[in-house]
Each structure stands twice: as C-alpha cells, then as structure tokens.
Design a protein around this motif. Structure first.
Motif, short mmCIF file in Angstrom:
data_model
loop_
_atom_site.label_atom_id
_atom_site.label_comp_id
_atom_site.label_asym_id
_atom_site.label_seq_id
_atom_site.Cartn_x
_atom_site.Cartn_y
_atom_site.Cartn_z
N MET A 1 6.79 9.78 8.91
CA MET A 1 6.45 11.19 8.81
C MET A 1 5.30 11.33 7.83
O MET A 1 5.11 10.46 6.96
CB MET A 1 7.67 12.01 8.36
N PRO A 2 4.53 12.40 7.92
CA PRO A 2 3.40 12.56 6.99
C PRO A 2 3.89 12.65 5.54
O PRO A 2 4.84 13.37 5.23
CB PRO A 2 2.77 13.89 7.44
N THR A 3 3.26 11.89 4.67
CA THR A 3 3.59 11.91 3.25
C THR A 3 2.29 11.96 2.47
O THR A 3 1.44 11.07 2.60
CB THR A 3 4.39 10.66 2.84
N SER A 4 2.10 12.99 1.67
CA SER A 4 0.83 13.17 0.98
C SER A 4 0.69 12.20 -0.18
O SER A 4 1.68 11.78 -0.81
CB SER A 4 0.71 14.61 0.45
N GLN A 5 -0.54 11.83 -0.45
CA GLN A 5 -0.81 10.92 -1.56
C GLN A 5 -0.46 11.58 -2.88
O GLN A 5 0.00 10.91 -3.82
CB GLN A 5 -2.29 10.51 -1.54
N ASN A 6 -0.63 12.90 -2.98
CA ASN A 6 -0.29 13.61 -4.21
C ASN A 6 1.19 13.49 -4.53
O ASN A 6 1.59 13.32 -5.69
CB ASN A 6 -0.68 15.09 -4.09
N LEU A 7 2.03 13.58 -3.47
CA LEU A 7 3.47 13.46 -3.68
C LEU A 7 3.83 12.05 -4.14
O LEU A 7 4.67 11.87 -5.02
CB LEU A 7 4.21 13.79 -2.37
N LEU A 8 3.18 11.06 -3.56
CA LEU A 8 3.44 9.68 -3.97
C LEU A 8 3.04 9.44 -5.42
O LEU A 8 3.68 8.68 -6.14
CB LEU A 8 2.69 8.70 -3.06
N MET A 9 1.97 10.08 -5.84
CA MET A 9 1.48 9.88 -7.20
C MET A 9 2.38 10.51 -8.26
O MET A 9 2.24 10.22 -9.45
CB MET A 9 0.06 10.44 -7.33
N GLN A 10 3.33 11.32 -7.82
CA GLN A 10 4.24 11.95 -8.78
C GLN A 10 5.31 10.98 -9.29
O GLN A 10 6.03 11.28 -10.23
CB GLN A 10 4.92 13.16 -8.15
N LEU A 11 5.42 9.83 -8.63
CA LEU A 11 6.45 8.86 -9.01
C LEU A 11 5.81 7.50 -9.31
O LEU A 11 4.85 7.10 -8.65
CB LEU A 11 7.47 8.69 -7.87
N PRO A 12 6.35 6.78 -10.29
CA PRO A 12 5.86 5.42 -10.58
C PRO A 12 6.46 4.42 -9.59
O PRO A 12 7.31 3.59 -9.93
CB PRO A 12 6.36 5.17 -12.01
N LEU A 13 6.00 4.47 -8.34
CA LEU A 13 6.55 3.61 -7.29
C LEU A 13 6.11 2.16 -7.48
O LEU A 13 4.95 1.89 -7.83
CB LEU A 13 6.12 4.10 -5.91
N PHE A 14 7.01 1.24 -7.21
CA PHE A 14 6.70 -0.19 -7.23
C PHE A 14 6.40 -0.69 -5.82
O PHE A 14 5.58 -1.59 -5.64
CB PHE A 14 7.88 -0.97 -7.81
N GLN A 15 7.03 -0.05 -4.80
CA GLN A 15 6.97 -0.62 -3.46
C GLN A 15 7.00 0.48 -2.40
O GLN A 15 7.68 1.49 -2.54
CB GLN A 15 8.17 -1.55 -3.28
N LEU A 16 6.23 0.26 -1.31
CA LEU A 16 6.30 1.08 -0.10
C LEU A 16 6.75 0.19 1.05
O LEU A 16 6.25 -0.92 1.20
CB LEU A 16 4.93 1.66 0.25
N LYS A 17 7.68 0.68 1.85
CA LYS A 17 8.10 -0.05 3.03
C LYS A 17 7.65 0.68 4.28
O LYS A 17 8.06 1.83 4.52
CB LYS A 17 9.63 -0.21 3.05
N ILE A 18 6.80 0.01 5.06
CA ILE A 18 6.32 0.62 6.30
C ILE A 18 7.49 0.79 7.25
O ILE A 18 8.30 -0.11 7.44
CB ILE A 18 5.24 -0.25 6.96
N SER A 19 7.59 1.96 7.87
CA SER A 19 8.71 2.30 8.75
C SER A 19 8.89 1.28 9.86
O SER A 19 7.93 0.83 10.49
CB SER A 19 8.48 3.68 9.34
N GLN A 20 10.14 0.95 10.11
CA GLN A 20 10.47 0.04 11.21
C GLN A 20 10.01 0.62 12.54
O GLN A 20 9.51 -0.11 13.40
CB GLN A 20 11.98 -0.19 11.23
N SER A 21 10.16 1.92 12.72
CA SER A 21 9.75 2.53 13.99
C SER A 21 8.24 2.39 14.19
O SER A 21 7.77 2.26 15.33
CB SER A 21 10.15 4.01 14.01
#
Length: 594
Positions: A491-511
């Motif tokens: 689903m669409p996820t904005s870069q601004n929303l991602l930048m709000q968290l100190p993420l270590f990892q993104l997992k590309i959707s299986q679908s």
C-alpha cells in the motif's frame, strides 16, 4: 577399462540450442532447473517418453567415462546399458559391478524402485534416483555417497523422490504464468492421510519407505502425465493440475472426479508389518487461474480447505471458500486459544534470512499452534480471532519472551549468537501503555543485547498508528531494540511517515515479490521501494521469494537480503544449526551469482 573416446558430446549450458528436443519440457519446468543441474557436482541424464537420451551433464560423463563416445541426443538409453555390460575387464568383480549398474538402471526405468545404491568400478559408491517428470520424461540423478548431504539438489523429497515443497512452488508459479496467458484454470489438492503419523511412528525405516512408496504409486496412478505430485511433509501430499478448463464450473467438476479416484485408490488398505492398515484421505482443493495472487497463498488455501474438511467431516474433498466464521465457531476458537496459551500448545519456528552471497544474516520468528485434535493450525486461521478477542496481547508477550529466551540460549554459539530475530507485533500490543517497559524488562532479564531483537509491524499498522503508538516505538528504539516495517509496497506509504521512526529494516511485501516480472508495474514498485530504503539508509529485505527468477530480478535492482521458501522453510530452533552448514540451492547457479 575405459574405452578410448573422442571429444564427448556434453550439455553446454551456454548454448541454448544444445537440447532442442527437450524444449517442451524446459517450458514446463523452467530453465533454472537445468541450469542448476548443469552445475551440480553429481551427474544427471534426462530421458524422453521412449527412454532416449535428451540431456546430460559433465558429471554424468565423469561417473561413466566409457560412455563419452556414445552419448548423444536421441540415442537409446538401453544401448548405453548394453555397452556397459560388454566392456572387457580382467576382474570378475568389475564385470559384476557393471552388470549390477545396468540392471539398477532398468529397475528404475521399470518403476520397480525409485532410488538404488551401487558401486562404480573405481570403488566409489553412488546413489541413483529416478524422478518422473511431465510428458513422460524421466530424470535420473547420480550422487556419490559422500556428496549426498552437501551436494543435494534440494528439489526432491528424499523418501518418495517426489518433488518437494521448493520445486512444487516453482511449478505452481510457472503454471500461474501459463494460466495468465491462456485463461485456462488449474487446481491444487492438499491430501492429508490419517492416521499416517501414528502408523509410521517407531516403525523401521524400510517399513516407512515401503508405505510412502505405495502411497506415491497410488497417487501417480490417479493423475495425468503432466500433473505434479509432491510430498511437502511427513503426512501431506499435494497435487497440482494445470490446463483443466477456462470454465470455472467445468474445472471444479474435473477436480471432483479426480478427487473420487484419489479417495477410492488411497482408501484401499495398506500392508504394514504384515498387517492390513487402512488410511483415510482428506482432500482440500483450490482453483487457480488468471489474477491468482501467489503460489504460497494457493498452497495455504488448499491446506485451509483440507483442515476444514478434517475438522468437520471424516472423508471427502472440500473446496476452499473464504467464508466468515460463524459466531459459535469464533467463540469456540477463542476458548481454544485461551486454553492453548494456558497449556503451552504454542511453539516457535524460525525462517532464515540470507544475503546475496548466501550467508544467513537473520531470522524471522513464526508462531505455530499444535492443537491436540486439529494438529498444526495455520496462523491465518487463528491470528484474526486472537487480535479481535485481545488474546494477542498475552500471546504476543509470550512470543517475545520465548524468542528472547532462545536468543539467550544461543549466546555461546559463535554462529547463531550474532543473528537478529524479527518478531511480529500487533497494533493492539502497541496500544498497551506499558508495552515498551514490558519488552525492555524481558530483554534485560534474558540478558541479551537489545539489538538482537527486531520488532516487526506492518505498513497498514503504521498508517493507522497514533502519536502515542509512534512514541512507544521510539522508546523501544532508544533502548536499542530494532524496528522493522513489514509488507512494504503493498500500500502507499509516504517517505515522511517513514522518517518519523528510526527504522532498521524494510521488508518488501510478499504480494509484490510474487507478482514480479520484467518491465511490469510490480517491478517498478519494487525498484521505488529499494531506492527509498537506500535514501533513508535502511536495510531492505525481500520476503516471500519462491523462484530463482524473482531472486534474479531483485538482485538486478540491488536488493541485499532475501527471505522465502526458495531458501528455507521455517524450522524449529533445533534445526537451524544444520542450515548454517548447507548451501541454499540457488548458490550453485552461476547465472544468478552475486
């Protein structure tokens, strides 16, 4: 005893027209099967429906060097066996070995055996195994005894010599692509035999092998030559049928007729240890056609249909239907979940994550429920109930506790101690005011490094997260616990929303991964996800990788980490050590090397 020979006629993997006679088979199975076979240290030879040689590799000629001047496309395999028996030798033992080798091949081709062990004249022991492929083709593989574990092709079940789950998923993916082009529908049938586990428990190896061989022959006797019969675990077989009909009702009717044949054949008694033993088949079925989502999802649907049948009716065939649970069923499931948590019926399995170089770089923890009456209940059948009822809160805490305790047990293991483990959490858990404190306390009591625990939440949960939820995640990250965003790209996820968290990892959707193809929208979405992750300096992992083509496309776009059935199924913690010493199948393919 080697006959002088000319330059051998061999399988040149770099020459696409080397085996034009096998073009139809290549289309059905995928060229990657042969690319891997070409590079195997062991040998193989492919025969057509009339047992004429169609394909082979250098390994085959290294094992049987006296055949080098004779092997060519179209030669009768029987003539090679006869030549082997006529090679002059000064030693009677060598003559006997050559005769035994030829007779072993004949037993395999007559389907009287699926695998045999023999000795070569040079003293090496080898295992010969025959596998029936579509259109009447037969694949004979050869492995020296010392190589069997380290050099396994990992495509076939060792006991039945049927395709295993990995090869089955690949064939389903190809059948789905074909269905997308033609509009013709196919089907998957998941077959559970009761009480197979009880019958085989404690039995001698040869007794179990004999029973599995009998079941295999009955299954093969009910299907067409171009259908696939696979053994996916100890008690479950799967049949894939393609090209049934473009009409849904007719396709379903054809599946029902096959189901009747299967029930009749599998229902006849088996002879086990001199006694007649009945087994009862439960068959779950699902149709696939244009716009089906993924091979894994189709397998899950057939499995769910099988479990529904087994729970409600003693025999028959049941088609998958995404039916909502009735209130009474849901209430019963909720009660059983509470009881399962109290009685310790839940277990954890771990699916490895691999780098481009084939090194294990992490693990994903997966919850399994072993219900006494139902057996293993797939998560999709109970997680929704657990979330809606609130049971996910104590259950989720139990998962985190169990995983952290397991990480602590690996502390002194030089290979497992460094692997981070991802655990899925729900939005309901994040909504608990003391969630972060509870997790931090578990990590502290278990004595593990916080960075070894990854808390994983989905992109949909992130979209619905409140300010307090995000603050809880930031608190966990500040304490050293890593955060992973699952199902990215679905689903669409904005870069601004991602930048709000100190993420270590993104997992590309299986679908998204499962729909990958050259120059299509899914590949563009995957490319955008990888670019975004690089910009944010976040590790990116492709989940649900099932085929070599998917992995190749991901690697072309510089995806660094992979997770999926192409590499390994989820396994108990006790089996992870053996996976560290075994190479994933794809690593033997030079065309896809990193």
């Amino acid at each position: 005893m080697q006959a002088p020979h000319d330059k051998p006629c061999t399988a040149d993997a770099s020459t696409p027209t080397s085996f034009s006679a096998a073009t139809g088979l290549v289309g059905a199975y995928g060229e990657q099967l042969f690319r891997i076979l070409e590079q195997a240290a062991s040998g193989y030879v492919l025969l057509d429906s009339q047992n004429r040689v169609q394909r082979w590799n250098e390994g085959y000629l290294r094992l049987f060097p006296w055949l080098s001047p004779l092997v060519r496309t179209g030669v009768a395999f029987e003539s090679l066996l006869q030549f082997t028996q006529t090679i002059p030798s000064q030693h009677s033992s060598t003559i006997a070995q050559l005769g035994a080798l030829s007779n072993a091949h004949r037993l395999l081709l007559a389907k009287q055996q699926t695998s045999l062990e023999q000795q070569l004249p040079d003293g090496r022991g080898i295992t010969l195994a025959a596998s029936a492929l579509s259109a009447g083709y037969t694949l004979i593989t050869y492995r020296t005894i010392a190589q069997q574990h380290s050099d396994s092709l990992a495509f076939f079940d060792s006991l039945s010599n049927l395709p295993n789950r990995r090869l089955l998923l690949d064939r389903i993916s190809h059948a789905m692509i074909q269905s997308e082009r033609t509009g013709w529908r196919g089907a998957l049938l998941n077959i559970d035999l009761q009480p197979l586990k009880a019958v085989t428990q404690g039995a001698a190896t040869e007794v179990i092998a004999g029973l599995v061989a009998e079941i295999t022959q009955r299954l093969l006797g009910c299907v067409r030559a171009n259908d696939t019969v696979a053994r996916v675990d100890e008690a479950h077989f799967v049949i894939m049928i393609s090209d049934l009909s473009p009409d849904v009702e007719l396709a379903q009717l054809l599946v029902e007729r096959m189901g009747e044949r299967l029930l009749e054949s599998l229902g006849a008694p088996y002879l086990v240890n001199g006694r007649s033993q009945p087994l009862q088949a439960h068959i779950g079925a699902t149709l696939f056609g244009p716009h089906s989502r993924s091979a894994t999802e189709l397998l899950s649907q057939a499995e769910a249909a099988m479990y529904k049948l087994r729970d409600e009716d003693p025999k028959g065939l049941h088609f998958f239907k995404p039916e909502p649970q009735l209130p009474a069923q849901r209430q019963q499931m909720e009660q059983e979940l509470r009881e399962a948590l109290r009685l310790g019926q839940f277990q954890m399995q771990y699916q490895p994550q691999y780098s481009q170089q084939g090194e294990m770089t992490g693990l994903e923890a997966l919850l399994r429920w072993h219900q006494p009456k139902r057996g293993v209940v797939p998560p999709r059948m109970f997680i929704t109930v657990a979330e809606e009822s609130g049971i996910i809160v104590p259950l989720g805490l139990w998962v985190i506790q169990t995983v952290c305790e397991q990480i602590a047990l690996w502390k002194n293991d030089p290979q497992l101690c460094a692997l981070p483990v991802a655990v899925n959490i729900s939005l309901l858990q994040l909504q608990q005011a003391d969630f972060a404190n509870q997790v931090e306390q578990i990590v502290k009591l278990c004595g593990i490094a916080p960075r070894q625990l990854l808390l994983e939440f989905s992109a949909a949960q992130l979209q619905n997260a409140t300010h307090d939820n995000l603050q809880t995640l930031r608190q966990l990250a500040a304490g050293g616990i890593r955060l992973s965003l699952d199902d990215f790209g679905a689903m669409p996820t904005s870069q601004n929303l991602l930048m709000q968290l100190p993420l270590f990892q993104l997992k590309i959707s299986q679908s998204l991964v499962q729909r990958l193809g050259p120059n299509n929208a899914s590949e563009a979405a995957m490319q955008a996800a990888i670019v975004m992750a690089k910009q944010l300096k976040i590790q990116i992992v492709a989940s649900g990788v099932e085929t070599l083509e998917q992995r190749a496309l991901l690697m072309q776009n510089d995806c660094q980490q992979f997770l999926g059935y192409l590499f390994s199924v989820p396994v108990p913690a006790s089996q992870l050590k053996s996976l560290l010493y075994s190479k994933p199948t794809h690593r033997s393919d030079p065309l896809l090397a990193g």
